[in-house]
Write a protein that holds these residues in place. Structure first.
Motif, PDB file in Angstrom:
ATOM      1  N   ARG A  99       0.843  -1.196   0.000  1.00  0.00           N
ATOM      2  CA  ARG A  99       0.000   0.000   0.000  1.00  0.00           C
ATOM      3  C   ARG A  99       0.874   1.240   0.000  1.00  0.00           C
ATOM      4  O   ARG A  99       1.768   1.377   0.841  1.00  0.00           O
ATOM      5  CB  ARG A  99      -0.936   0.002   1.223  1.00  0.00           C
ATOM      6  CG  ARG A  99      -1.825  -1.245   1.300  1.00  0.00           C
ATOM      7  CD  ARG A  99      -2.911  -1.157   2.365  1.00  0.00           C
ATOM      8  NE  ARG A  99      -2.387  -1.051   3.714  1.00  0.00           N
ATOM      9  CZ  ARG A  99      -3.156  -1.146   4.810  1.00  0.00           C
ATOM     10  NH1 ARG A  99      -4.453  -1.371   4.698  1.00  0.00           N
ATOM     11  NH2 ARG A  99      -2.635  -1.035   6.010  1.00  0.00           N
ATOM     12  N   GLN A 100       0.635   2.092  -0.966  1.00  0.00           N
ATOM     13  CA  GLN A 100       1.369   3.358  -1.082  1.00  0.00           C
ATOM     14  C   GLN A 100       2.884   3.153  -1.113  1.00  0.00           C
ATOM     15  O   GLN A 100       3.652   3.972  -0.615  1.00  0.00           O
ATOM     16  CB  GLN A 100       1.000   4.288   0.072  1.00  0.00           C
ATOM     17  CG  GLN A 100      -0.484   4.561   0.222  1.00  0.00           C
ATOM     18  CD  GLN A 100      -1.091   5.175  -1.035  1.00  0.00           C
ATOM     19  OE1 GLN A 100      -0.486   6.049  -1.662  1.00  0.00           O
ATOM     20  NE2 GLN A 100      -2.284   4.697  -1.401  1.00  0.00           N
ATOM     21  N   GLY A 101       3.313   2.037  -1.701  1.00  0.00           N
ATOM     22  CA  GLY A 101       4.746   1.778  -1.826  1.00  0.00           C
ATOM     23  C   GLY A 101       5.391   1.170  -0.588  1.00  0.00           C
ATOM     24  O   GLY A 101       6.620   1.166  -0.486  1.00  0.00           O
ATOM     25  N   TYR A 102       4.573   0.661   0.326  1.00  0.00           N
ATOM     26  CA  TYR A 102       5.115   0.042   1.542  1.00  0.00           C
ATOM     27  C   TYR A 102       4.659  -1.408   1.633  1.00  0.00           C
ATOM     28  O   TYR A 102       3.504  -1.728   1.353  1.00  0.00           O
ATOM     29  CB  TYR A 102       4.650   0.797   2.797  1.00  0.00           C
ATOM     30  CG  TYR A 102       5.143   2.213   2.852  1.00  0.00           C
ATOM     31  CD1 TYR A 102       6.423   2.518   3.316  1.00  0.00           C
ATOM     32  CD2 TYR A 102       4.325   3.259   2.425  1.00  0.00           C
ATOM     33  CE1 TYR A 102       6.880   3.822   3.361  1.00  0.00           C
ATOM     34  CE2 TYR A 102       4.772   4.574   2.457  1.00  0.00           C
ATOM     35  CZ  TYR A 102       6.052   4.849   2.922  1.00  0.00           C
ATOM     36  OH  TYR A 102       6.499   6.136   2.956  1.00  0.00           O
ATOM     37  N   GLN A 104       3.631  -4.307   3.947  1.00  0.00           N
ATOM     38  CA  GLN A 104       3.102  -4.494   5.287  1.00  0.00           C
ATOM     39  C   GLN A 104       2.611  -5.920   5.448  1.00  0.00           C
ATOM     40  O   GLN A 104       2.426  -6.642   4.457  1.00  0.00           O
ATOM     41  CB  GLN A 104       1.937  -3.523   5.545  1.00  0.00           C
ATOM     42  CG  GLN A 104       2.305  -2.054   5.452  1.00  0.00           C
ATOM     43  CD  GLN A 104       1.073  -1.171   5.584  1.00  0.00           C
ATOM     44  OE1 GLN A 104       0.440  -0.814   4.581  1.00  0.00           O
ATOM     45  NE2 GLN A 104       0.716  -0.825   6.820  1.00  0.00           N
ATOM     46  N   GLN A 173      -7.500  -1.718   9.866  1.00  0.00           N
ATOM     47  CA  GLN A 173      -6.961  -0.637   9.053  1.00  0.00           C
ATOM     48  C   GLN A 173      -5.647  -0.063   9.581  1.00  0.00           C
ATOM     49  O   GLN A 173      -4.750   0.270   8.805  1.00  0.00           O
ATOM     50  CB  GLN A 173      -7.978   0.506   8.964  1.00  0.00           C
ATOM     51  CG  GLN A 173      -9.247   0.175   8.201  1.00  0.00           C
ATOM     52  CD  GLN A 173     -10.211   1.348   8.236  1.00  0.00           C
ATOM     53  OE1 GLN A 173     -10.808   1.680   9.251  1.00  0.00           O
ATOM     54  NE2 GLN A 173     -10.347   2.002   7.104  1.00  0.00           N
ATOM     55  N   GLN A 181       9.986  -0.420   2.076  1.00  0.00           N
ATOM     56  CA  GLN A 181       9.450   0.222   0.879  1.00  0.00           C
ATOM     57  C   GLN A 181       9.644  -0.707  -0.321  1.00  0.00           C
ATOM     58  O   GLN A 181      10.674  -1.382  -0.443  1.00  0.00           O
ATOM     59  CB  GLN A 181      10.146   1.549   0.623  1.00  0.00           C
ATOM     60  CG  GLN A 181       9.794   2.636   1.643  1.00  0.00           C
ATOM     61  CD  GLN A 181      10.464   3.948   1.323  1.00  0.00           C
ATOM     62  OE1 GLN A 181      11.688   4.052   1.392  1.00  0.00           O
ATOM     63  NE2 GLN A 181       9.672   4.951   0.973  1.00  0.00           N
ATOM     64  N   LYS A 183       8.242  -1.259  -4.756  1.00  0.00           N
ATOM     65  CA  LYS A 183       7.553  -0.675  -5.905  1.00  0.00           C
ATOM     66  C   LYS A 183       6.081  -1.125  -5.879  1.00  0.00           C
ATOM     67  O   LYS A 183       5.752  -2.192  -5.369  1.00  0.00           O
ATOM     68  CB  LYS A 183       8.217  -1.127  -7.202  1.00  0.00           C
ATOM     69  CG  LYS A 183       9.637  -0.601  -7.365  1.00  0.00           C
ATOM     70  CD  LYS A 183      10.251  -1.065  -8.681  1.00  0.00           C
ATOM     71  CE  LYS A 183      11.661  -0.506  -8.848  1.00  0.00           C
ATOM     72  NZ  LYS A 183      12.287  -0.952 -10.122  1.00  0.00           N
ATOM     73  N   GLU A 184       5.227  -0.290  -6.448  1.00  0.00           N
ATOM     74  CA  GLU A 184       3.791  -0.554  -6.378  1.00  0.00           C
ATOM     75  C   GLU A 184       3.391  -1.883  -7.012  1.00  0.00           C
ATOM     76  O   GLU A 184       2.417  -2.506  -6.616  1.00  0.00           O
ATOM     77  CB  GLU A 184       3.015   0.597  -7.044  1.00  0.00           C
ATOM     78  CG  GLU A 184       2.896   1.829  -6.177  1.00  0.00           C
ATOM     79  CD  GLU A 184       2.099   1.580  -4.892  1.00  0.00           C
ATOM     80  OE1 GLU A 184       1.199   0.724  -4.888  1.00  0.00           O
ATOM     81  OE2 GLU A 184       2.399   2.232  -3.882  1.00  0.00           O
TER      82      GLU A 184
END
Length: 431
Positions: A99-102, A104, A173, A181, A183-184
């Motif tokens: 999500r958003q380049g991270y 998790q 959430q 980090q 890449k998408e």
């Protein structure tokens, strides 16, 4: 053992036990070093008076016992119970999130965790991994990344001006930890990460990681805190503190009386499992120890269980959350826990036994009753009493911040409870 030495070794045990699996491994190692014999539940047991044994189940629950020289039907068995699990964040089966380049990991909240303290902590990951080796054999092993590999960042107050008054935590959430980090379009493979780490641990013959039971934990080590260092801060004081105290007390048993320590997993989620207090583990061990049902029931009638689980110390900033006459103080002695609705198993007879032991070893004793207008937690005490039929008492060391990822106790209370439990194990007569 001095209180300082006791606390130093306690902190080493806590640091080595980020999960119930690691706690049981650490306890087993200490028992073997002390001359206890490991039993396998799949084997035939030949138990001998004067010897010391232990058995594990699911790698996360353990029972250790001393087969005393005194007749079981007259002396009974002195039992101490605790639990190995603590509220935590457990990794889901398919946890990968980008999500958003991270990168998790999705997690489940295990037990009644205080979630806010998990934010902005240096987190690592530990637990048990099951895999298939190169020869097609299924195996399991423990894993511990040890170093901080993740964090759950807080949302800045600039983006939530009411954070200090109205912020709530949605575990789906807001709790997934951030690992790195990417890449998408990245497709991280968590099982691949585990396989690589196992290789770094020296387990190179891993064909495929099949499954796991892994928990995040705060890497900040246990510490003595305060101007006079009279507090002990650590993760998992609830309830590895009691596991350690019970273990040390059992190691100090003189062998005359039969005594037993049971540390169950899954207390924080209800104890209903094969290795939980509501499961058959303890009852089955007693049946194998004393096969004759009538003799076993006679021994249980002479036995007593002390369920050791932390108690709520009165908080100076929230004193109104306690009953005015029942506010245990840190470093003022172990706490007898009482509840009229049987959330604790204490009765006047078992409480009297504990108070008498405290008098004999010159240890102060306190009592806790929850406010009548508040609900009350529970322990393995009532469960064990109902499953086994043994007279039971609930006690605990007073602590702050129970179920936080970092809790606070006193440097004197653990050693004092150890002195009482040692007296319990070694006393010529209890009931």
């Amino acid at each position: 053992m001095t209180a300082a030495t006791f606390n130093e070794d306690l902190m080493a045990f806590l640091a080595a036990s980020p999960t119930p699996f690691h706690a049981v491994e650490s306890m087993a190692s200490r028992l073997l070093k002390a001359g206890f014999q490991r039993l396998d539940e799949a084997d035939d047991w030949q138990l001998t008076p004067g010897d010391r044994y232990f058995v594990t189940r699911n790698d996360s629950s353990i029972i250790a016992f001393v087969y005393g020289k005194q007749e079981l039907t007259t002396s009974g068995i002195r039992m101490v119970g605790a639990h190995t699990d603590s509220p935590c964040l457990k990794v889901k089966p398919h946890p990968e999130l980008v999500r958003q380049g991270y990168f998790q990991l999705g997690v489940e909240v295990y037990g009644g965790a205080l979630l806010n303290p998990w934010f902005d902590r240096d987190l690592s990951l530990a637990g048990r991994v099951s895999y298939r080796d190169g020869q097609g054999t299924l195996k399991s092993c423990l894993i511990n990344f040890e170093r901080p590999i993740a964090v759950i960042p807080s949302l800045a107050i600039h983006l939530d001006r009411e954070a200090n008054s109205k912020r709530t935590v949605n575990p789906q959430q807001h709790i997934p930890p951030v690992l790195m980090q990417v890449k998408e379009d990245a497709k991280p493979d968590f099982r691949g990460v585990l396989k690589e780490h196992l290789s770094q641990q020296g387990i190179a013959d891993v064909d495929k990681v099949l499954d796991y039971e892994l928990s995040f934990y705060d890497v900040q080590p246990p510490a003595l805190v305060g101007l006079e260092q009279n507090f002990l801060a650590s993760a998992r004081l609830d309830n590895l503190l009691s596991c350690y105290i019970g273990l040390q007390s059992l190691l100090e048993a003189d062998g005359e009386q039969s005594c037993l320590l049971v540390c169950n997993d899954h207390e924080e989620v209800g104890s209903a499992s094969a290795c939980g207090a509501q499961g058959p583990m303890l009852e089955q061990l007693l049946a194998r120890w004393i096969p004759d049902a009538q003799l076993r029931l006679r021994a249980i009638d002479r036995s007593m269980m002390i369920s050791a689980d932390n108690a709520h110390a009165i908080h100076p900033n929230y004193a109104d959350k306690h009953d005015g006459n029942h506010g245990p103080q840190i470093n003022a002695g172990p706490v007898i826990k009482v509840n009229a609705n049987q959330r604790y198993a204490t009765n006047s007879e078992t409480s009297a036994v504990f108070r008498d032991l405290c008098d004999k070893v010159d240890v102060p004793v306190q009592a806790f009753v929850t406010r009548t207008d508040l609900g009350c937690g529970s322990t393995i005490g009532p469960i064990t009493a109902s499953e086994v039929g043994v007279k039971t008492l609930d006690v605990g060391v007073p602590t702050f911040a129970m179920h936080s990822c970092r809790e606070l106790g006193g440097v004197e209370d653990s050693r004092n409870l150890n002195r009482v439990l040692s007296a319990f194990f070694n006393a010529e007569r209890i009931l």
